[in-house]
Write a protein that holds these residues in place. Structure first.
Motif, PDB file in Angstrom:
ATOM      1  N   MET A  31     -26.179 -61.907 -26.594  1.00  0.00           N
ATOM      2  CA  MET A  31     -25.329 -60.727 -26.656  1.00  0.00           C
ATOM      3  C   MET A  31     -25.827 -59.638 -25.711  1.00  0.00           C
ATOM      4  O   MET A  31     -25.027 -58.946 -25.073  1.00  0.00           O
ATOM      5  CB  MET A  31     -25.243 -60.175 -28.080  1.00  0.00           C
ATOM      6  CG  MET A  31     -24.194 -59.073 -28.217  1.00  0.00           C
ATOM      7  SD  MET A  31     -23.752 -58.678 -29.931  1.00  0.00           S
ATOM      8  CE  MET A  31     -24.954 -57.418 -30.303  1.00  0.00           C
ATOM      9  N   ALA A  32     -27.132 -59.481 -25.598  1.00  0.00           N
ATOM     10  CA  ALA A  32     -27.689 -58.467 -24.705  1.00  0.00           C
ATOM     11  C   ALA A  32     -27.330 -58.744 -23.250  1.00  0.00           C
ATOM     12  O   ALA A  32     -26.943 -57.840 -22.507  1.00  0.00           O
ATOM     13  CB  ALA A  32     -29.204 -58.400 -24.874  1.00  0.00           C
ATOM     14  N   LEU A  33     -27.449 -59.998 -22.840  1.00  0.00           N
ATOM     15  CA  LEU A  33     -27.115 -60.356 -21.460  1.00  0.00           C
ATOM     16  C   LEU A  33     -25.613 -60.250 -21.211  1.00  0.00           C
ATOM     17  O   LEU A  33     -25.179 -59.845 -20.128  1.00  0.00           O
ATOM     18  CB  LEU A  33     -27.613 -61.767 -21.148  1.00  0.00           C
ATOM     19  CG  LEU A  33     -29.136 -61.958 -21.192  1.00  0.00           C
ATOM     20  CD1 LEU A  33     -29.505 -63.407 -20.885  1.00  0.00           C
ATOM     21  CD2 LEU A  33     -29.848 -61.011 -20.236  1.00  0.00           C
ATOM     22  N   LEU A  34     -24.815 -60.586 -22.226  1.00  0.00           N
ATOM     23  CA  LEU A  34     -23.370 -60.507 -22.081  1.00  0.00           C
ATOM     24  C   LEU A  34     -22.918 -59.049 -21.964  1.00  0.00           C
ATOM     25  O   LEU A  34     -22.025 -58.736 -21.168  1.00  0.00           O
ATOM     26  CB  LEU A  34     -22.674 -61.189 -23.256  1.00  0.00           C
ATOM     27  CG  LEU A  34     -21.138 -61.242 -23.197  1.00  0.00           C
ATOM     28  CD1 LEU A  34     -20.647 -61.903 -21.912  1.00  0.00           C
ATOM     29  CD2 LEU A  34     -20.584 -61.971 -24.424  1.00  0.00           C
ATOM     30  N   LEU A  35     -23.547 -58.147 -22.714  1.00  0.00           N
ATOM     31  CA  LEU A  35     -23.187 -56.738 -22.606  1.00  0.00           C
ATOM     32  C   LEU A  35     -23.475 -56.211 -21.203  1.00  0.00           C
ATOM     33  O   LEU A  35     -22.661 -55.480 -20.623  1.00  0.00           O
ATOM     34  CB  LEU A  35     -23.936 -55.903 -23.644  1.00  0.00           C
ATOM     35  CG  LEU A  35     -23.641 -54.394 -23.613  1.00  0.00           C
ATOM     36  CD1 LEU A  35     -22.151 -54.111 -23.764  1.00  0.00           C
ATOM     37  CD2 LEU A  35     -24.440 -53.663 -24.694  1.00  0.00           C
ATOM     38  N   GLN A  36     -24.600 -56.615 -20.641  1.00  0.00           N
ATOM     39  CA  GLN A  36     -24.903 -56.218 -19.261  1.00  0.00           C
ATOM     40  C   GLN A  36     -23.828 -56.724 -18.302  1.00  0.00           C
ATOM     41  O   GLN A  36     -23.358 -55.982 -17.424  1.00  0.00           O
ATOM     42  CB  GLN A  36     -26.268 -56.769 -18.851  1.00  0.00           C
ATOM     43  CG  GLN A  36     -27.436 -56.155 -19.599  1.00  0.00           C
ATOM     44  CD  GLN A  36     -28.743 -56.845 -19.266  1.00  0.00           C
ATOM     45  OE1 GLN A  36     -29.013 -57.152 -18.104  1.00  0.00           O
ATOM     46  NE2 GLN A  36     -29.561 -57.101 -20.266  1.00  0.00           N
ATOM     47  N   SER A  37     -23.444 -57.967 -18.475  1.00  0.00           N
ATOM     48  CA  SER A  37     -22.429 -58.564 -17.612  1.00  0.00           C
ATOM     49  C   SER A  37     -21.090 -57.846 -17.744  1.00  0.00           C
ATOM     50  O   SER A  37     -20.403 -57.587 -16.748  1.00  0.00           O
ATOM     51  CB  SER A  37     -22.269 -60.052 -17.960  1.00  0.00           C
ATOM     52  OG  SER A  37     -21.236 -60.636 -17.213  1.00  0.00           O
ATOM     53  N   GLU A  38     -20.707 -57.503 -18.971  1.00  0.00           N
ATOM     54  CA  GLU A  38     -19.436 -56.815 -19.197  1.00  0.00           C
ATOM     55  C   GLU A  38     -19.471 -55.397 -18.628  1.00  0.00           C
ATOM     56  O   GLU A  38     -18.481 -54.914 -18.077  1.00  0.00           O
ATOM     57  CB  GLU A  38     -19.108 -56.788 -20.691  1.00  0.00           C
ATOM     58  CG  GLU A  38     -18.806 -58.151 -21.294  1.00  0.00           C
ATOM     59  CD  GLU A  38     -17.617 -58.829 -20.642  1.00  0.00           C
ATOM     60  OE1 GLU A  38     -16.578 -58.173 -20.458  1.00  0.00           O
ATOM     61  OE2 GLU A  38     -17.725 -60.022 -20.299  1.00  0.00           O
ATOM     62  N   LEU A  39     -20.604 -54.726 -18.737  1.00  0.00           N
ATOM     63  CA  LEU A  39     -20.732 -53.394 -18.142  1.00  0.00           C
ATOM     64  C   LEU A  39     -20.634 -53.465 -16.617  1.00  0.00           C
ATOM     65  O   LEU A  39     -20.007 -52.618 -15.978  1.00  0.00           O
ATOM     66  CB  LEU A  39     -22.053 -52.747 -18.568  1.00  0.00           C
ATOM     67  CG  LEU A  39     -22.114 -52.260 -20.024  1.00  0.00           C
ATOM     68  CD1 LEU A  39     -23.547 -51.896 -20.401  1.00  0.00           C
ATOM     69  CD2 LEU A  39     -21.189 -51.060 -20.245  1.00  0.00           C
ATOM     70  N   ASP A  40     -21.254 -54.490 -16.039  1.00  0.00           N
ATOM     71  CA  ASP A  40     -21.162 -54.675 -14.584  1.00  0.00           C
ATOM     72  C   ASP A  40     -19.711 -54.886 -14.159  1.00  0.00           C
ATOM     73  O   ASP A  40     -19.255 -54.337 -13.144  1.00  0.00           O
ATOM     74  CB  ASP A  40     -22.000 -55.883 -14.142  1.00  0.00           C
ATOM     75  CG  ASP A  40     -23.499 -55.600 -14.196  1.00  0.00           C
ATOM     76  OD1 ASP A  40     -23.887 -54.423 -14.254  1.00  0.00           O
ATOM     77  OD2 ASP A  40     -24.275 -56.578 -14.175  1.00  0.00           O
ATOM     78  N   ALA A  41     -18.993 -55.691 -14.928  1.00  0.00           N
ATOM     79  CA  ALA A  41     -17.587 -55.954 -14.605  1.00  0.00           C
ATOM     80  C   ALA A  41     -16.757 -54.684 -14.702  1.00  0.00           C
ATOM     81  O   ALA A  41     -15.878 -54.435 -13.863  1.00  0.00           O
ATOM     82  CB  ALA A  41     -17.032 -57.032 -15.534  1.00  0.00           C
ATOM     83  N   CYS A  42     -17.042 -53.861 -15.693  1.00  0.00           N
ATOM     84  CA  CYS A  42     -16.323 -52.594 -15.850  1.00  0.00           C
ATOM     85  C   CYS A  42     -16.619 -51.650 -14.691  1.00  0.00           C
ATOM     86  O   CYS A  42     -15.719 -50.941 -14.213  1.00  0.00           O
ATOM     87  CB  CYS A  42     -16.713 -51.920 -17.160  1.00  0.00           C
ATOM     88  SG  CYS A  42     -16.078 -52.727 -18.640  1.00  0.00           S
ATOM     89  N   GLU A  43     -17.858 -51.645 -14.245  1.00  0.00           N
ATOM     90  CA  GLU A  43     -18.223 -50.768 -13.133  1.00  0.00           C
ATOM     91  C   GLU A  43     -17.464 -51.153 -11.865  1.00  0.00           C
ATOM     92  O   GLU A  43     -16.999 -50.291 -11.108  1.00  0.00           O
ATOM     93  CB  GLU A  43     -19.726 -50.838 -12.881  1.00  0.00           C
ATOM     94  CG  GLU A  43     -20.187 -49.933 -11.744  1.00  0.00           C
ATOM     95  CD  GLU A  43     -21.691 -49.971 -11.530  1.00  0.00           C
ATOM     96  OE1 GLU A  43     -22.252 -48.982 -11.044  1.00  0.00           O
ATOM     97  OE2 GLU A  43     -22.315 -51.006 -11.853  1.00  0.00           O
ATOM     98  N   LYS A  44     -17.308 -52.455 -11.634  1.00  0.00           N
ATOM     99  CA  LYS A  44     -16.686 -52.936 -10.402  1.00  0.00           C
ATOM    100  C   LYS A  44     -15.163 -52.907 -10.449  1.00  0.00           C
ATOM    101  O   LYS A  44     -14.513 -52.927  -9.400  1.00  0.00           O
ATOM    102  CB  LYS A  44     -17.160 -54.377 -10.125  1.00  0.00           C
ATOM    103  CG  LYS A  44     -18.648 -54.484  -9.832  1.00  0.00           C
ATOM    104  CD  LYS A  44     -19.088 -55.941  -9.774  1.00  0.00           C
ATOM    105  CE  LYS A  44     -20.595 -56.064  -9.595  1.00  0.00           C
ATOM    106  NZ  LYS A  44     -21.054 -57.473  -9.678  1.00  0.00           N
ATOM    107  N   ASN A  45     -14.607 -52.864 -11.639  1.00  0.00           N
ATOM    108  CA  ASN A  45     -13.149 -52.958 -11.793  1.00  0.00           C
ATOM    109  C   ASN A  45     -12.514 -51.578 -11.585  1.00  0.00           C
ATOM    110  O   ASN A  45     -12.682 -50.679 -12.408  1.00  0.00           O
ATOM    111  CB  ASN A  45     -12.811 -53.480 -13.188  1.00  0.00           C
ATOM    112  CG  ASN A  45     -11.331 -53.769 -13.356  1.00  0.00           C
ATOM    113  OD1 ASN A  45     -10.504 -53.329 -12.570  1.00  0.00           O
ATOM    114  ND2 ASN A  45     -11.003 -54.515 -14.399  1.00  0.00           N
ATOM    115  N   PRO A  46     -11.732 -51.390 -10.510  1.00  0.00           N
ATOM    116  CA  PRO A  46     -11.124 -50.075 -10.265  1.00  0.00           C
ATOM    117  C   PRO A  46     -10.081 -49.695 -11.309  1.00  0.00           C
ATOM    118  O   PRO A  46      -9.730 -48.518 -11.434  1.00  0.00           O
ATOM    119  CB  PRO A  46     -10.490 -50.237  -8.880  1.00  0.00           C
ATOM    120  CG  PRO A  46     -10.263 -51.706  -8.727  1.00  0.00           C
ATOM    121  CD  PRO A  46     -11.375 -52.361  -9.469  1.00  0.00           C
TER     122      PRO A  46
END
Length: 260
Positions: A31-46
């Motif tokens: 879950m910790a690694l997935l949250l990082q991944s989801e935050l990264d996706a949110c940052e990149k998504n305009p």
């Protein structure tokens, strides 16, 4: 298989829901690694202009899953847990130049409480509570709790809460300045959605620069902060959002910001 985090993007708002309700949304490595991944996706998504972090079920997040750290087969060790799990999560929350709302729907304990404290705005339901639970099992606060909590509520109160491990009700957390707003359970979801939608429709370029200023204010002296304000104000004044805001004000119409 149930995903430990679910993501919903609607009206330029990404809602990340911690989804291990059977263990009060406590963190394991996945879950910790997935949250990082989801935050990264949110940052990149305009298309994502604001982010909400919340929990499924009765809890926001109970911190670390102790079954993981007590399992000989699963235990990643505290060094890995901090350096690969929690520290990167906190860094992402602060570095992403988009507003992040913690929608605390229940108990927030340990690292769960401190992840909430790292967010830009905390909205808590009336049944929520916050616990610096570390001292109860012989640990020290992590996930930047010792950084944010004293700055939010003062050194003395933070010291007492961390050493005694007292549970703080949502109402007391609001009085202390730990959270922005407490709302009734019936109105909680509507308030979170309304706040997130408001943020997403604001000039998010300027909000991101404001977040950068607040981050730097933690270590800058007065002159350094004044210089940075000047630099970022010039950058904001060159944005499309500023031009739109001024034109809308002069024209007496509602602005349509794009976050650019």
């Amino acid at each position: 298989m149930q995903k430990s985090i679910t993501t919903l993007i609607k009206n330029n708002v990404a809602t990340l829901t911690l989804n291990r309700p059977e263990v009060f949304n406590s963190f394991n490595r996945e879950m910790a690694l997935l949250l990082q991944s989801e935050l990264d996706a949110c940052e990149k998504n305009p298309d994502v202009r604001a982010i909400v972090i919340t929990g499924n079920g009765k809890a926001f997040c109970a911190g670390q899953d102790l079954k993981e750290v007590t399992s000989p087969e699963l235990n990643p060790g505290f060094k890995k847990i901090l350096e690969e799990h929690y520290n990167p999560i906190i860094s992402r929350i602060r570095k992403i130049e988009k507003p992040i709302v913690a929608a605390v729907n229940g108990v927030a304990a340990g690292a769960g409480a401190n992840i909430a404290l790292a967010c830009d705005i905390i909205i808590a339901t009336e049944n929520a509570s916050f616990i610096q639970a570390f001292s109860k099992i012989g640990l020290v606060p992590d996930s930047a709790g010792t950084f944010f909590l004293p700055r939010l509520i003062g050194f003395q109160k933070a010291s007492a809460l961390m050493m005694l491990g007292d549970k703080v009700s949502a109402q007391d957390a609001e009085k202390l300045g730990m959270v922005y707003k407490v709302v009734s359970s019936e109105n909680f979801l509507d308030e979170v959605i309304s706040t997130a939608n408001t943020l997403a429709n604001m000039p998010t370029k300027a909000l991101g620069l404001t977040k950068r200023l607040l981050n730097n204010s933690m270590q800058n002296n007065l002159e350094e902060q004044l210089n940075l304000e000047s630099k970022l104000q010039i950058e904001a004044a060159q944005s499309d959002d500023y031009a739109e805001g001024v034109d809308a004000f002069v024209s007496k119409r509602k602005p349509e910001f794009k976050g650019k």
